[in-house]
Every structure is written in structure tokens, then in C-alpha cells.
Design a protein around this motif. Structure first.
Motif, PDB file in Angstrom:
ATOM      1  N   ASP A  51      -5.393   2.763  -5.955  1.00  0.00           N
ATOM      2  CA  ASP A  51      -4.717   3.335  -4.793  1.00  0.00           C
ATOM      3  C   ASP A  51      -3.298   2.768  -4.678  1.00  0.00           C
ATOM      4  O   ASP A  51      -2.591   3.023  -3.718  1.00  0.00           O
ATOM      5  CB  ASP A  51      -5.500   3.078  -3.503  1.00  0.00           C
ATOM      6  N   PHE A  52      -2.888   2.008  -5.673  1.00  0.00           N
ATOM      7  CA  PHE A  52      -1.528   1.479  -5.730  1.00  0.00           C
ATOM      8  C   PHE A  52      -1.165   1.288  -7.203  1.00  0.00           C
ATOM      9  O   PHE A  52      -1.952   0.767  -7.985  1.00  0.00           O
ATOM     10  CB  PHE A  52      -1.436   0.130  -4.999  1.00  0.00           C
ATOM     11  N   GLY A  53       0.012   1.725  -7.575  1.00  0.00           N
ATOM     12  CA  GLY A  53       0.507   1.480  -8.922  1.00  0.00           C
ATOM     13  C   GLY A  53       0.026   2.432  -9.982  1.00  0.00           C
ATOM     14  O   GLY A  53       0.220   2.180 -11.172  1.00  0.00           O
ATOM     15  N   ALA A  54      -0.604   3.528  -9.597  1.00  0.00           N
ATOM     16  CA  ALA A  54      -1.128   4.463 -10.590  1.00  0.00           C
ATOM     17  C   ALA A  54      -0.018   5.333 -11.180  1.00  0.00           C
ATOM     18  O   ALA A  54       0.944   5.683 -10.499  1.00  0.00           O
ATOM     19  CB  ALA A  54      -2.195   5.350  -9.959  1.00  0.00           C
ATOM     20  N   ASN A  55      -0.185   5.686 -12.453  1.00  0.00           N
ATOM     21  CA  ASN A  55       0.731   6.640 -13.067  1.00  0.00           C
ATOM     22  C   ASN A  55       0.238   8.065 -12.797  1.00  0.00           C
ATOM     23  O   ASN A  55      -0.685   8.276 -11.997  1.00  0.00           O
ATOM     24  CB  ASN A  55       0.889   6.364 -14.567  1.00  0.00           C
ATOM     25  N   ASP A  69      24.239 -14.164  -3.018  1.00  0.00           N
ATOM     26  CA  ASP A  69      24.861 -14.324  -4.342  1.00  0.00           C
ATOM     27  C   ASP A  69      24.693 -13.098  -5.233  1.00  0.00           C
ATOM     28  O   ASP A  69      25.081 -13.128  -6.405  1.00  0.00           O
ATOM     29  CB  ASP A  69      24.267 -15.545  -5.049  1.00  0.00           C
ATOM     30  N   GLY A  70      24.070 -12.034  -4.721  1.00  0.00           N
ATOM     31  CA  GLY A  70      23.881 -10.823  -5.515  1.00  0.00           C
ATOM     32  C   GLY A  70      22.804 -10.939  -6.563  1.00  0.00           C
ATOM     33  O   GLY A  70      22.841 -10.230  -7.576  1.00  0.00           O
ATOM     34  N   ALA A  71      21.827 -11.842  -6.339  1.00  0.00           N
ATOM     35  CA  ALA A  71      20.755 -12.056  -7.327  1.00  0.00           C
ATOM     36  C   ALA A  71      19.398 -11.633  -6.770  1.00  0.00           C
ATOM     37  O   ALA A  71      18.369 -12.271  -7.033  1.00  0.00           O
ATOM     38  CB  ALA A  71      20.715 -13.525  -7.743  1.00  0.00           C
ATOM     39  N   LEU A  72      19.385 -10.556  -5.999  1.00  0.00           N
ATOM     40  CA  LEU A  72      18.145  -9.979  -5.488  1.00  0.00           C
ATOM     41  C   LEU A  72      17.654  -8.917  -6.452  1.00  0.00           C
ATOM     42  O   LEU A  72      18.364  -7.951  -6.751  1.00  0.00           O
ATOM     43  CB  LEU A  72      18.369  -9.356  -4.108  1.00  0.00           C
ATOM     44  N   VAL A  73      16.433  -9.097  -6.981  1.00  0.00           N
ATOM     45  CA  VAL A  73      15.794  -8.090  -7.827  1.00  0.00           C
ATOM     46  C   VAL A  73      14.815  -7.334  -6.943  1.00  0.00           C
ATOM     47  O   VAL A  73      13.824  -7.894  -6.477  1.00  0.00           O
ATOM     48  CB  VAL A  73      15.046  -8.735  -9.013  1.00  0.00           C
ATOM     49  N   LEU A  74      15.098  -6.059  -6.699  1.00  0.00           N
ATOM     50  CA  LEU A  74      14.289  -5.263  -5.792  1.00  0.00           C
ATOM     51  C   LEU A  74      13.433  -4.290  -6.595  1.00  0.00           C
ATOM     52  O   LEU A  74      13.960  -3.367  -7.225  1.00  0.00           O
ATOM     53  CB  LEU A  74      15.189  -4.508  -4.823  1.00  0.00           C
ATOM     54  N   GLN A  75      12.136  -4.495  -6.587  1.00  0.00           N
ATOM     55  CA  GLN A  75      11.209  -3.638  -7.332  1.00  0.00           C
ATOM     56  C   GLN A  75      10.702  -2.528  -6.418  1.00  0.00           C
ATOM     57  O   GLN A  75       9.981  -2.791  -5.462  1.00  0.00           O
ATOM     58  CB  GLN A  75      10.036  -4.450  -7.854  1.00  0.00           C
ATOM     59  N   SER A  76      11.074  -1.297  -6.708  1.00  0.00           N
ATOM     60  CA  SER A  76      10.615  -0.163  -5.915  1.00  0.00           C
ATOM     61  C   SER A  76       9.630   0.708  -6.694  1.00  0.00           C
ATOM     62  O   SER A  76       9.268   1.794  -6.253  1.00  0.00           O
ATOM     63  CB  SER A  76      11.803   0.686  -5.440  1.00  0.00           C
ATOM     64  N   ASP A  77       9.200   0.239  -7.839  1.00  0.00           N
ATOM     65  CA  ASP A  77       8.246   0.943  -8.689  1.00  0.00           C
ATOM     66  C   ASP A  77       6.901   0.230  -8.595  1.00  0.00           C
ATOM     67  O   ASP A  77       6.772  -0.930  -8.978  1.00  0.00           O
ATOM     68  CB  ASP A  77       8.754   0.926 -10.132  1.00  0.00           C
ATOM     69  N   GLN A  78       5.909   0.918  -8.064  1.00  0.00           N
ATOM     70  CA  GLN A  78       4.608   0.291  -7.844  1.00  0.00           C
ATOM     71  C   GLN A  78       3.972  -0.216  -9.129  1.00  0.00           C
ATOM     72  O   GLN A  78       3.305  -1.254  -9.133  1.00  0.00           O
ATOM     73  CB  GLN A  78       3.658   1.282  -7.177  1.00  0.00           C
ATOM     74  N   GLN A  79       4.158   0.501 -10.216  1.00  0.00           N
ATOM     75  CA  GLN A  79       3.533   0.082 -11.458  1.00  0.00           C
ATOM     76  C   GLN A  79       4.144  -1.231 -11.958  1.00  0.00           C
ATOM     77  O   GLN A  79       3.452  -2.074 -12.534  1.00  0.00           O
ATOM     78  CB  GLN A  79       3.638   1.173 -12.525  1.00  0.00           C
ATOM     79  N   ARG A 118       0.793  -1.231   0.000  1.00  0.00           N
ATOM     80  CA  ARG A 118       0.000   0.000   0.000  1.00  0.00           C
ATOM     81  C   ARG A 118       0.825   1.281   0.000  1.00  0.00           C
ATOM     82  O   ARG A 118       0.290   2.353  -0.204  1.00  0.00           O
ATOM     83  CB  ARG A 118      -0.911   0.017   1.244  1.00  0.00           C
ATOM     84  N   ALA A 119       2.106   1.208   0.289  1.00  0.00           N
ATOM     85  CA  ALA A 119       2.895   2.425   0.414  1.00  0.00           C
ATOM     86  C   ALA A 119       3.051   3.120  -0.924  1.00  0.00           C
ATOM     87  O   ALA A 119       3.445   2.518  -1.906  1.00  0.00           O
ATOM     88  CB  ALA A 119       4.275   2.096   0.975  1.00  0.00           C
ATOM     89  N   PRO A 120       2.720   4.423  -1.018  1.00  0.00           N
ATOM     90  CA  PRO A 120       2.801   5.138  -2.292  1.00  0.00           C
ATOM     91  C   PRO A 120       4.232   5.481  -2.676  1.00  0.00           C
ATOM     92  O   PRO A 120       5.086   5.683  -1.836  1.00  0.00           O
ATOM     93  CB  PRO A 120       1.989   6.414  -2.031  1.00  0.00           C
ATOM     94  N   ARG A 121       4.462   5.520  -3.972  1.00  0.00           N
ATOM     95  CA  ARG A 121       5.771   5.935  -4.486  1.00  0.00           C
ATOM     96  C   ARG A 121       5.585   6.465  -5.895  1.00  0.00           C
ATOM     97  O   ARG A 121       4.952   5.826  -6.715  1.00  0.00           O
ATOM     98  CB  ARG A 121       6.755   4.765  -4.495  1.00  0.00           C
ATOM     99  N   PRO A 122       6.155   7.662  -6.193  1.00  0.00           N
ATOM    100  CA  PRO A 122       6.020   8.194  -7.549  1.00  0.00           C
ATOM    101  C   PRO A 122       6.797   7.360  -8.546  1.00  0.00           C
ATOM    102  O   PRO A 122       7.773   6.690  -8.195  1.00  0.00           O
ATOM    103  CB  PRO A 122       6.615   9.604  -7.427  1.00  0.00           C
ATOM    104  N   LEU A 123       6.378   7.429  -9.796  1.00  0.00           N
ATOM    105  CA  LEU A 123       7.015   6.681 -10.874  1.00  0.00           C
ATOM    106  C   LEU A 123       7.992   7.565 -11.624  1.00  0.00           C
ATOM    107  O   LEU A 123       7.746   8.737 -11.832  1.00  0.00           O
ATOM    108  CB  LEU A 123       5.957   6.166 -11.861  1.00  0.00           C
TER     109      LEU A 123
END
Length: 363
Positions: A103-107, A319-329, A7-12
Motif C-alpha cells: 500500500d506504499f511504494g508499489a510500481n 546550506d542547500g544540502a537537503l535531499v528530498l525524496q518524493s518517490d515512494q519506491q 502512507r500518502a500515494p504518489r505515482p512513479l
């Protein structure tokens, strides 16, 4: 309990997300020949494009989790609940008159890039939106006087279904699915039945599946690479959880040739109706996979994970293979997968996962 979507908002912000409708849809003429009429729809010289695009006969009866729904005439005014359903209807040529507000992932438009592209391609007006923050907005839906209400992908309860049925015929999720567990293919097939557009639905599914196959061929390093799709968060009550095969996120990666972590499969055994499992941080080193895909509120969470004495022991993190998605969309495009969002995800989400897979494979 882990939510379906954070639910946490984040701009794209990413230039690579500015795709043309042609790039998103690949066969725009196939997916978007027609739109809805009425308050939020467009019209064509031929009259009702919603009815004109049907290939099935009416009345028709559609079977779903809550029984059978009979639809007397080809729907022109479509309302939706939850995510996905409005994407599917639009892909089939019927732009809804009303959809839930994101309310999540909007442009920046309060929509998504993939829906905006499809809407522009269709020439229809934007649907009205209503909030679902406090649950289904029965009053707003009723005010639109819809011909049908789509919830093929949803968490509808029997009570919700009964109340919505007082407004218009309702399509719930499939009999063999769980709440929020409907695949994008099944959503497309079921909504195609409801709209009398089974042929169009089959064409749309075939087209998007071909795009998935083409992407898998472009990234051969994905084949056989194991993954965990979940969340790592040192500040959360449940610091580790992983999505099961019920959820659309693992389904997306499996469709590309990747394989679910054996550890997650074992933890999910006997929990076929649950879309995630929690994992003890004390056993972090046992959560084995080549790649771990996780949501984070911002990129700074990566440092917190890597410095955490327990979470840093997750093999893919070590192993350095973590894909971290910080973009809600990005998160929304896969978790609420639709025939419109999947092509966008192949362009915007997959490259980072493929890079991690290549690194894990030593390529």
C-alpha cells in the motif's frame, strides 16, 4: 507518532529506474537458482526446486524473539508478513506463494522494480497477495496452506505469533532486534536458517555487501559526511523527526561510510528500542549535519521548508544540502531494506545523496 513508512500515494516516474535484472542482482545465477512450487510457484524438470536448493538438514529448530520454531521438512510453500521477507526468500531461491500487497511504494505492477526483476529471473509465477491494511490477514494466509510463515522483519506481537502458529511454523524477528528493526543481513541469515539455505544466505550477504563497498568507493565524498535521515514537514503535527540507528535508513548510509548526526545520537541516547526521535522546530538550528535526507509527498514541499521561518534554519537546509525524496519506491527501497532492494537503492537513491555530500564538502 511517526509511521514506519509514510502512507500518502504518489505515482512513479523516472527513466533511470528501468534496470535490468542483471544490473539489479549483479550475480543473478547466485541469488536466484531455484523457486517455490505450488499455487504461486514454478516447477523445474528436477521437481521441487525449493527442496533441491537446501544445504541444511531437517528437521531444524530456529530461535527468534518468540522462542524456538521447529521446521520438520524443507519448506516449499512460503508465506510472508510485512515487508522484506518475501524479497529475502526470493533472493535465496524460494519465491513465496503469498505476500502482503503493497500500500506504499508499489510500481505500476503493484510490486517493486527489484522484486519484479528477481521474479523474472527466477521464472516463477507471481505470488498471491493479501491486504495487511487492517493487520495480518490470517484467513488469506491460512488458505494458502504454507509450510512456513516468515516474519524476520516485522512488527509481530505475541498474539500475532500465537495465531499464525496455528496455521504453520512461524519465524519471528531476532531476539536482539526490535519490531521493524531487523537489518537486511540478519533477516537474510534468519530466513536462510528457516529454509535450510545458510550457505546461500551467506553468499547473498557477501555479494550485496560487496556492491555497497563498490558504491562507497565510487562516491568517496560520502566517507565521514554526517547526515540526518528523517522528515521535515511544515504541515505535520511533528514537523521534524529523525530516524535513529535502530532504523534501516541510517544503517544504509552508515554502511556507505557516512556518520549519524551527533545531535540525533544524543537525542536517541537511552531510547535504544525507538526507531525515531522528534525534534522541536524551535531548536532547528541545533540539528546539525552535512546532509539531511527527507521524505516529502511532492517536490513542492521543498519550497515550503525553505520558506518556513524555523525549518529553514536546519543547517543542511540552510546550506542547500537537503535531499528530498518524493518517490515512494525510493523511500521503500531503503526503509524496508532487503538484499534485492539495496542494489536498486545504490543505483537510484544514492546518487542524489552523494551529490549533496559532495556539495556539503565543497567538492
Amino acid at each position: 507518532m511517526a509511521p514506519l513508512l509514510p502512507r500518502a500515494p504518489r505515482p512513479l516516474s523516472s527513466a533511470r529506474r528501468a534496470l535490468t535484472p542483471a544490473a539489479l542482482l549483479a550475480t543473478g545465477a547466485l541469488l536466484l537458482t531455484g523457486c517455490s512450487t505450488g499455487t504461486a510457484g514454478g516447477e523445474s524438470d528436477g521437481g521441487s526446486t525449493a527442496a533441491a536448493g537446501t544445504t541444511g538438514e531437517f528437521p531444524r529448530t530456529v530461535t527468534h524473539e518468540f522462542g524456538e520454531t521447529t521446521i520438520e521438512e524443507a519448506p516449499e510453500r512460503v508465506a510472508t508478513v510485512s515487508w522484506v521477507n518475501h524479497d529475502v526468500a526470493t533472493a535465496l531461491g524460494v519465491v513465496p506463494v503469498g505476500v502482503p500487497a503493497l500500500d506504499f511504494g508499489a510500481n505500476e505492477n503493484g510490486s517493486t522494480d527489484w522484486f519484479d526483476a528477481a521474479l523474472e529471473e527466477s521464472g516463477a509465477e507471481a505470488p498471491e497477495t493479501y491486504s495487511e491494511t487492517d493487520g495480518i490477514n490470517f484467513e488469506a494466509i491460512a488458505a494458502l496452506e504454507p509450510d512456513v510463515i516468515l516474519g524476520a522483519y516485522s512488527g509481530l506481537t505475541q498474539e500475532d505469533y500465537d495465531k499464525l502458529s496455528e496455521i504453520a511454523p512461524v519465524i519471528g524477528f531476532p531476539e536482539d532486534a526490535v519490531a521493524y528493526g531487523t537489518s537486511w543481513q540478519d533477516s537474510t541469515e534468519l530466513i536462510g536458517q528457516a529454509l535450510g539455505r545458510e550457505e546461500r544466505a551467506a553468499e547473498v550477504v557477501a555479494d550485496v555487501e560487496q556492491q555497497i563497498a563498490d558504491a562507497a568507493a565510487e562516491y568517496p565524498e560520502l566517507e565521514g559526511t554526517s547526515f540526518v535521515y528523517g522528515t521535515l514537514d511544515p504541515s505535520a503535527a511533528d514537523q521534524i523527526f529523525a530516524y535513529t540507528a535502530v532504523d534501516n535508513r541510517p544503517k544504509f548510509l552508515q554502511s556507505l561510510g557516512m556518520v549519524q548526526s551527533e545531535a540525533v545520537e544524543e537525542a536517541a541516547r537511552g531510547k535504544e528500542d525507538e526507531f525515531y526521535v522528534t525534534w522541536s522546530p524551535e531548536r532547528a538550528d541545533e540539528l546539525t549535519s552535512d546532509v539531511f535526507v527527507s521524505w516529502a509527498e511532492d517536490e513542492g514541499v521543498r519550497e515550503a521548508i525553505e520558506n518556513d521561518p524555523l525549518l529553514s534554519r536546519v543547517p543542511a537546509v540552510a546550506d542547500g544540502a537537503l535531499v528530498l525524496q518524493s518517490d515512494q519506491q525510493e523511500v521503500l527501497s531503503v526503509s524496508a531494506a532487503s538484499p534485492l532492494s539495496i542494489p536498486w537503492a545504490l543505483e537510484n537513491v544514492l546518487p542524489d545523496i552523494a551529490e549533496a555530500a559532495a556539495s556539503a564538502g565543497g567538492q
